[in-house]
Design an enzyme around this catalytic site. Structure first.
Site, mmCIF file in Angstrom:
data_model
loop_
_atom_site.group_PDB
_atom_site.id
_atom_site.type_symbol
_atom_site.label_atom_id
_atom_site.label_comp_id
_atom_site.label_asym_id
_atom_site.label_seq_id
_atom_site.Cartn_x
_atom_site.Cartn_y
_atom_site.Cartn_z
ATOM 1 N N ASP A 6 -25.935 -30.487 75.042
ATOM 2 C CA ASP A 6 -25.720 -29.124 74.563
ATOM 3 C C ASP A 6 -26.628 -28.246 75.422
ATOM 4 O OD1 ASP A 6 -25.783 -26.692 73.291
ATOM 5 O OD2 ASP A 6 -26.509 -27.448 71.370
ATOM 6 N N LYS A 68 -28.121 -18.549 80.758
ATOM 7 C CA LYS A 68 -26.765 -19.009 80.446
ATOM 8 C C LYS A 68 -25.797 -17.824 80.397
ATOM 9 C CE LYS A 68 -24.287 -21.525 76.818
ATOM 10 N NZ LYS A 68 -24.455 -22.374 75.637
ATOM 11 N N GLU A 145 -18.257 -25.956 72.299
ATOM 12 C CA GLU A 145 -19.333 -26.208 71.336
ATOM 13 C C GLU A 145 -18.824 -26.366 69.898
ATOM 14 O OE1 GLU A 145 -22.112 -23.069 72.144
ATOM 15 O OE2 GLU A 145 -22.610 -23.911 74.092
ATOM 16 N N ASP A 168 -20.804 -20.428 64.874
ATOM 17 C CA ASP A 168 -21.826 -20.874 65.813
ATOM 18 C C ASP A 168 -22.552 -19.678 66.423
ATOM 19 O OD1 ASP A 168 -23.327 -21.912 67.833
ATOM 20 O OD2 ASP A 168 -21.702 -22.951 68.855
#
Ligand code: AMP
Length: 563
Positions: A6, A68, A145, A168
């Site tokens: 992850d 990211k 994810e 999420d």
């Protein structure tokens, strides 16, 4: 060995599937989460994780975080006199996770399944895959994810059939997915999200509230002080998990400032952020054609769902308590590891066929006649968002003008009616024989594979000419030689020696606390650092361990005792 990773905005973690279950792999410091932070010093030594985060407080300009968010873009980070792309920084985090996994597992790790936000576009996915490759990993799959999280849940709850909504909220991104597990099939029904909201925004808000209440203009502060305020804001935000009241204290310009804040006040200030979270939820429900009541389980994933403001918002909206079967920080990595188990056809795992969807509409631009005149630049969707993948769809287009000699197909991603508002992923041109407009027919076929990588094929009916491209970011495209050269350049960067990491971390903390304190505390930190350095020079491991623990206790007393 294959591991699941992850690769988070704030933290990353790795997990593997062995002895019939998914298991988190601790890093070199024995911790499960590795902060996605990279710091590089002047002589090219790379620090990753907690050590880098600590170093970043004193050396913000040599430290990168939240990169990211820039995956798949041209953004460059200048660290320690060297330039890095977000993809390269991610590769350094991946390399660190890979090494830690190798030490923990006692075997070499060559393959990985890496998760990405479902809402990541094609360029961001490819950048993630390349980051893995630069880290020496063969990336056998990119998994969304929420899909990974739902697998972790689905497998954890005795595999009972259920419809899940995965909420999420990570450090920088928000994804919502609706999935259904029935029998041996896990089907994704819809995905929606926002790449520009996450836990970091809730921290920034708290930092802004603090400065406002203290009547300090942020532009009068230097980067280091701002980072310090953010760090304290982050700790306070996490404090809301335990208490309805937090005190935020910060020394700015030698003066102590304090703010007492209730959860209710903070919740009120968070209203615009919470409102932003509502939209993707509504869209995913609409796209999946289900109502709120038809969701069996709301799965909370991502560190920011620990924030009571967020969990209360979800509970209110869904009129039920969200699930907490799996740690929200670990669900994605565990799901990726379960996927590794399935991929390796491990006997101990129930085989689940995963059907995923493509998060965006993919299309091209065409000329349209509105009855009065012709207008170019209209969007023609070819694969609509939330179509189950793998998928292949074809649309036929015709030449738009007389004696046209070629047809150029723009490959676009997005939802807007007008082509120029959508993201251009690439283009492909084919020659056509000149003739009257509308005579030549060209088939455009988009194929989206399970890794959400797009292939485009163009076929001219009359000449049978076929052209095919796999979409890549033209500016970022690396030839094989370039990729190898980059990899070599990254290899040459010195890694902070693993065995020394825990010592380095405490030394950096000590340096920071020395700068942040005055008087007796400062003297105590200076003394403790000197004593520890003296022990380090003797190179006796047992003695170093003991001395480091002592230093850590002293620093803890000063850092946390003061609060
Ligand atoms: P992730 O990207 O999933 O690691 O999530 C990181 C985000 O979760 C950061 O913005 C953290 O501030 C946030 N976070 C972690 N723990 C907590 C907590 N106890 N309370 C509030 N937010 C948290």
């Amino acid at each position: 060995m294959m591991i699941g990773i992850d690769l988070g905005t704030t933290n990353s973690l790795a997990a593997c599937f062995r002895n019939g279950k998914a298991e988190i792999i601790p890093n070199r410091l024995g911790e499960r989460l590795t902060p996605s932070v990279v710091s590089v010093d002047d002589d090219g030594t790379v620090y990753v994780g907690k050590t880098a985060r600590e170093r970043g407080i004193l050396h913000p300009l040599e430290t990168a975080r939240v990169f990211k968010r820039s995956m798949g873009t041209d953004k460059e980070y200048l660290l320690g006199g060297r330039r890095f792309s977000a993809e390269e920084l991610s590769s350094l985090v991946l390399r660190s996770l890979k090494e830690d996994a190798e030490v923990y597992l006692g075997e070499s790790v060559t393959e990985a399944i890496i998760s990405v936000p479902a809402y990541f576009n094609d360029l961001q996915r490819k950048a993630t895959k390349r980051a893995g490759e630069l880290a020496g990993l063969n990336v056998s799959r990119i998994i969304n994810e929420p899909t990974a999280a739902a697998i972790a849940y689905g497998m954890g709850s005795d595999g009972k059939d259920a419809r899940y909504l995965v909420f999420d909220l990570g450090g920088g991104t928000f994804d919502v997915s609706i999935l259904e597990l029935y029998g041996p099939i896990m089907e994704v029904h819809a995905i929606a999200g926002d790449n520009f909201i996450g836990g970091e925004d809730f921290t920034d808000l708290l930092a802004t509230m603090f400065l406002e209440r203290c009547a300090i203009a942020p532009e009068t502060l230097d980067v280091r002080t701002l980072n310090e305020v953010r760090k304290v804001a982050e700790a306070c935000k996490c404090g809301f998990a335990e208490s309805n009241l937090v005190a935020m204290c910060c020394t700015i310009g030698g003066e102590e400032h304090e703010m007492i804040l209730t959860l209710a006040e903070y919740e009120k200030a968070c209203a615009p952020l919470l409102q932003k979270l509502r939209k993707p939820i509504e869209r995913s429900l609409r796209d999946a054609g289900v109502s709120l009541d038809e969701i069996d389980q709301v799965v909370m994933v991502g560190g920011a769902t620990r924030l009571p403001v967020v969990s209360r918002f979800v509970a209110k909206m869904f009129r039920r308590i969200p699930g907490s079967l799996v740690d929200p920080d670990e669900a994605v990595a565990l799901g990726a590891a379960l996927q590794c188990g399935m991929k390796a056809r491990d006997k101990e795992i129930r085989e689940v066929v995963l059907t995923d969807v493509c998060p965006y509409t993919l299309g091209t631009s065409v000329v349209k006649n509105n009855g009065v005149f012709e207008e170019s630049g209209h969007y023609l969707p070819i694969i609509e968002r939330n179509t189950v993948i793998p998928v292949s769809r074809t649309q036929t287009v015709y030449t738009a003008s007389d004696n046209q000699t070629r047809v150029t197909v723009d490959v676009l991603q997005g939802e807007s009616r007008m082509a120029h508002n959508n993201l251009l992923l690439g283009e492909i041109t084919v020659p056509v024989p000149p003739g009257p407009r509308g005579k030549e027919a060209v088939d455009i076929t988009y194929t989206y594979d399970v890794n959400a990588l797009l292939e485009v094929e163009v076929y001219v009916h009359s000449t049978k000419v076929k052209r095919k491209i796999i979409i890549q970011n033209e500016q970022n495209r690396m030839s094989e030689e370039e990729a190898e050269a980059r990899m070599e350049a990254l290899q040459y960067l010195k890694q902070n020696p693993r065995h020394d990491e825990a010592n380095q971390l405490q030394l950096l903390r000590g340096e920071r606390l020395y700068e942040q304190t005055v008087g007796a505390d400062r003297m105590a930190v200076g003394q403790a650092l000197m004593e520890f350095e003296a022990v380090l020079s003797k190179q006796d491991r047992t003695e170093i361990e003991r001395a480091r623990k002592k230093l850590e206790r002293t620093l803890n007393d000063i850092e946390y005792g003061r609060k």
